[in-house]
Design a protein around this motif. Sequence first.
Motif, PDB file in Angstrom:
ATOM      1  N   GLU A 112       0.738   4.168   1.358  1.00 23.65           N
ATOM      2  CA  GLU A 112       0.988   4.831   2.648  1.00 23.65           C
ATOM      3  C   GLU A 112       1.946   4.036   3.533  1.00 23.65           C
ATOM      4  OE1 GLU A 112      -3.040   2.671   3.104  1.00 23.65           O
ATOM      5  OE2 GLU A 112      -1.882   3.722   1.542  1.00 23.65           O
ATOM      6  N   HIS A 113       2.179   2.755   3.191  1.00 20.06           N
ATOM      7  CA  HIS A 113       3.077   1.928   3.987  1.00 20.06           C
ATOM      8  C   HIS A 113       4.523   1.996   3.509  1.00 20.06           C
ATOM      9  CE1 HIS A 113      -0.522  -0.796   5.312  1.00 20.06           C
ATOM     10  NE2 HIS A 113      -0.471   0.355   5.963  1.00 20.06           N
ATOM     11  N   SER A 119       3.198  -4.215   7.215  1.00 16.33           N
ATOM     12  CA  SER A 119       2.092  -3.639   6.444  1.00 16.33           C
ATOM     13  C   SER A 119       0.814  -4.425   6.645  1.00 16.33           C
ATOM     14  CB  SER A 119       2.450  -3.595   4.955  1.00 16.33           C
ATOM     15  OG  SER A 119       2.781  -4.881   4.484  1.00 16.33           O
ATOM     16  N   ASP A 120       0.937  -5.702   6.984  1.00 17.53           N
ATOM     17  CA  ASP A 120      -0.220  -6.526   7.329  1.00 17.53           C
ATOM     18  C   ASP A 120       0.212  -7.450   8.456  1.00 17.53           C
ATOM     19  OD1 ASP A 120      -2.194  -8.447   7.574  1.00 17.53           O
ATOM     20  OD2 ASP A 120      -2.723  -8.388   5.463  1.00 17.53           O
ATOM     21  N   GLN A 168       0.843  -1.195   0.000  1.00 12.98           N
ATOM     22  CA  GLN A 168       0.000   0.000   0.000  1.00 12.98           C
ATOM     23  C   GLN A 168       0.884   1.253   0.000  1.00 12.98           C
ATOM     24  OE1 GLN A 168      -3.195  -0.022   2.886  1.00 12.98           O
ATOM     25  NE2 GLN A 168      -3.229  -2.260   2.927  1.00 12.98           N
ATOM     26  N   HIS A 173       7.328   3.624   5.559  1.00 10.76           N
ATOM     27  CA  HIS A 173       7.602   3.021   6.864  1.00 10.76           C
ATOM     28  C   HIS A 173       8.212   1.623   6.767  1.00 10.76           C
ATOM     29  CE1 HIS A 173       5.235   6.290   8.573  1.00 10.76           C
ATOM     30  NE2 HIS A 173       4.271   5.991   7.720  1.00 10.76           N
ATOM     31  N   PHE A 213       7.878  -2.679  11.756  1.00 13.26           N
ATOM     32  CA  PHE A 213       6.737  -2.269  10.940  1.00 13.26           C
ATOM     33  C   PHE A 213       6.272  -3.455  10.100  1.00 13.26           C
ATOM     34  CE2 PHE A 213       4.825  -0.818   6.985  1.00 13.26           C
ATOM     35  CZ  PHE A 213       3.791  -0.046   7.474  1.00 13.26           C
TER      36      PHE A 213
END
Length: 348
Positions: free
Chosen positions: A276-277, A288-289, A274, A280, A286
């Motif tokens: 926005e991920h 993402s899922d 994604q 990061h 971190f």
Amino acid sequence: MIVLVSLILLSYTAAYYVTAPSLRWLGFEFSGLRLELANTLVSFIFLMVLAGVVGRFFYSQQRKMLAVLIGAMRQMARGDFNIQLNFGHKNEADFGGIVDGIYHMAEELGQMERLRQEFISNVSHELQSPLTSIRGFARALQKEGLDEEERAHYLRIIEQESMRLSKLSDNLLKLTTLESEHQPFAPQPYRLDRQLRNVILVSEPQWSDKELELEAELPEMTVVADEELMSQVWINLLHNSIKFTPPGGTIRIEALSKDGQLAITFTDSGIGIQPEHIPHLFERFFKSDASRQRAAGGSGLGLSIVKKIVELHKGDIAVISELGQGAAFTVTIPQDRPEASRRGGGEE
């Protein structure tokens, strides 16, 4: 200096208007050199008195300002970095450099403390999950009437969770070592194309089990780098591509050399990231899922380690991805001997 000159002028002026009338009132008549000497003596006395008064005033003000500074330092020593230095505008201007320095130090220390607390929280969370699973399935094994298939299933889960703990511990140790000044860094010339082909060969069980098509365009090239550290980079990137590419997908590894820089790109036809991920991705822990990463055994540290190693080689790593369209990770490093560079980094 200005204050001293002002005090001298004030003292001499006061002596000029006070000395002669006072001498006449006492019955003394001085003129010429004697009067000048008397004026000088009286002005010196006035100067000493004024200097004492002004000195005590400034000393008192400086003590108050130093007390404020010391109080702020003690406040930071207690872990409270929300400081306020109330000198008043005039005094704050006199201590401007020191005030700005203390505010900057408090801000940096506060940021470090927030990162430390976040790191501890993340580590605790990552440790708690496999420990909870191990404890739960260990209790399940104590139940009577379990058949062999159930028992073997529970034991496999306990083994997998133990491996997760071991991998998390190893990755934390790697990050700590990479961020310290004690990481061995031994760049030597070696064949990069051979190293990448060897990583592909070693990882064959993983990508062949998912029936992935793996393409490699690796012309002969030599790099001066730490071979062991760079091997961790390629393994992490390849395993990430395998992990997030569905069965029957494609992974492509390409190496290019241009203007003394090497660019190695890992491209997959996976699930993508994604938008926005993406900023990061290299932050510690971190994910993402989170649920998917946990099922896949990820700790959120792999890309952190990759970034640290690449930066140690004075290189860079970039990501291009669209959700559902796969991802491309490109590592760029100098082809000639790099000097160790210690900067911040990110994650998996």
